[in-house]
Write a protein that holds these residues in place. Sequence first.
Motif, PDB file in Angstrom:
ATOM      1  N   UNK A  69      27.521  27.743  70.864  1.00 11.24           N
ATOM      2  CA  UNK A  69      28.402  28.583  71.673  1.00 11.24           C
ATOM      3  C   UNK A  69      29.843  28.487  71.162  1.00 11.24           C
ATOM      4  N   UNK A  70      30.297  27.276  70.869  1.00 14.89           N
ATOM      5  CA  UNK A  70      31.675  27.090  70.393  1.00 14.89           C
ATOM      6  C   UNK A  70      31.907  27.822  69.070  1.00 14.89           C
ATOM      7  N   UNK A  71      30.977  27.663  68.139  1.00 15.18           N
ATOM      8  CA  UNK A  71      31.135  28.324  66.834  1.00 15.18           C
ATOM      9  C   UNK A  71      31.103  29.840  66.960  1.00 15.18           C
ATOM     10  N   UNK A  72      30.214  30.330  67.807  1.00 17.47           N
ATOM     11  CA  UNK A  72      30.111  31.780  67.988  1.00 17.47           C
ATOM     12  C   UNK A  72      31.399  32.329  68.588  1.00 17.47           C
ATOM     13  N   UNK A  73      31.965  31.584  69.529  1.00 16.65           N
ATOM     14  CA  UNK A  73      33.218  32.026  70.150  1.00 16.65           C
ATOM     15  C   UNK A  73      34.332  32.106  69.104  1.00 16.65           C
ATOM     16  N   UNK A  74      34.357  31.146  68.190  1.00 13.02           N
ATOM     17  CA  UNK A  74      35.366  31.164  67.117  1.00 13.02           C
ATOM     18  C   UNK A  74      35.156  32.380  66.223  1.00 13.02           C
ATOM     19  N   UNK A  85      30.012  46.397  66.127  1.00 20.06           N
ATOM     20  CA  UNK A  85      28.591  46.040  66.082  1.00 20.06           C
ATOM     21  C   UNK A  85      28.419  44.526  66.011  1.00 20.06           C
ATOM     22  N   UNK A  86      29.190  43.895  65.098  1.00 18.52           N
ATOM     23  CA  UNK A  86      29.105  42.441  64.973  1.00 18.52           C
ATOM     24  C   UNK A  86      29.568  41.756  66.254  1.00 18.52           C
ATOM     25  N   UNK A  87      30.633  42.313  66.849  1.00 14.43           N
ATOM     26  CA  UNK A  87      31.161  41.716  68.079  1.00 14.43           C
ATOM     27  C   UNK A  87      30.109  41.766  69.195  1.00 14.43           C
ATOM     28  N   UNK A  88      29.430  42.880  69.310  1.00 19.43           N
ATOM     29  CA  UNK A  88      28.401  43.032  70.349  1.00 19.43           C
ATOM     30  C   UNK A  88      27.276  42.033  70.134  1.00 19.43           C
ATOM     31  N   UNK A  89      26.831  41.909  68.879  1.00 17.14           N
ATOM     32  CA  UNK A  89      25.734  40.984  68.568  1.00 17.14           C
ATOM     33  C   UNK A  89      26.157  39.534  68.828  1.00 17.14           C
ATOM     34  N   UNK A  90      27.353  39.175  68.369  1.00 20.37           N
ATOM     35  CA  UNK A  90      27.828  37.806  68.562  1.00 20.37           C
ATOM     36  C   UNK A  90      28.086  37.494  70.038  1.00 20.37           C
ATOM     37  N   UNK A  91      28.578  38.503  70.763  1.00 19.38           N
ATOM     38  CA  UNK A  91      28.823  38.274  72.194  1.00 19.38           C
ATOM     39  C   UNK A  91      27.510  37.992  72.922  1.00 19.38           C
ATOM     40  N   UNK A  92      26.454  38.735  72.562  1.00 18.36           N
ATOM     41  CA  UNK A  92      25.136  38.496  73.165  1.00 18.36           C
ATOM     42  C   UNK A  92      24.642  37.092  72.802  1.00 18.36           C
TER      43      UNK A  92
END
Length: 116
Positions: A69-74, A85-92
């Motif tokens: 979760x921490x890495x994805x948030x970064x 598109x990347x933001x949507x995927x990473x947010x999910x």
Amino acid sequence: MLNLLTKRAKVLHLGPANYCWFTAPSRALCLRLAGTPAADRPLIGMCDSARCPQATHHPCHRPVWAEHADRTKIFIGQLGTTRKTERTRLQADFDRASRVVAEIDAASASMTEESA
Ligand code: SF4
């Protein structure tokens, strides 16, 4: 606990991020994604335990999910505004990891209250 594990040895697969209870192969997300629902063992390499009904997550798995979760948030914070598109995927992805951490914490708190 050992008796339970012995009885479940054929269906329980221990992973670094989850336990996989392979009791209902037709419900295994990895097999459904691979198009092989009749397989007799899970496809650990395609495991997506946050979305699979065969998975359980425990306190020993919390560090893996919290770090994810921490890495994805970064990563999300480093994306430009045009990378929708990347933001949507990473947010999910972030939301799923955060949900798993919250569920582990809630279960731990519940067990602590019951033992008090
Ligand atoms: S997706 Fe993961 S938890 Fe679900 S059956 Fe496959 S390996 Fe097991």
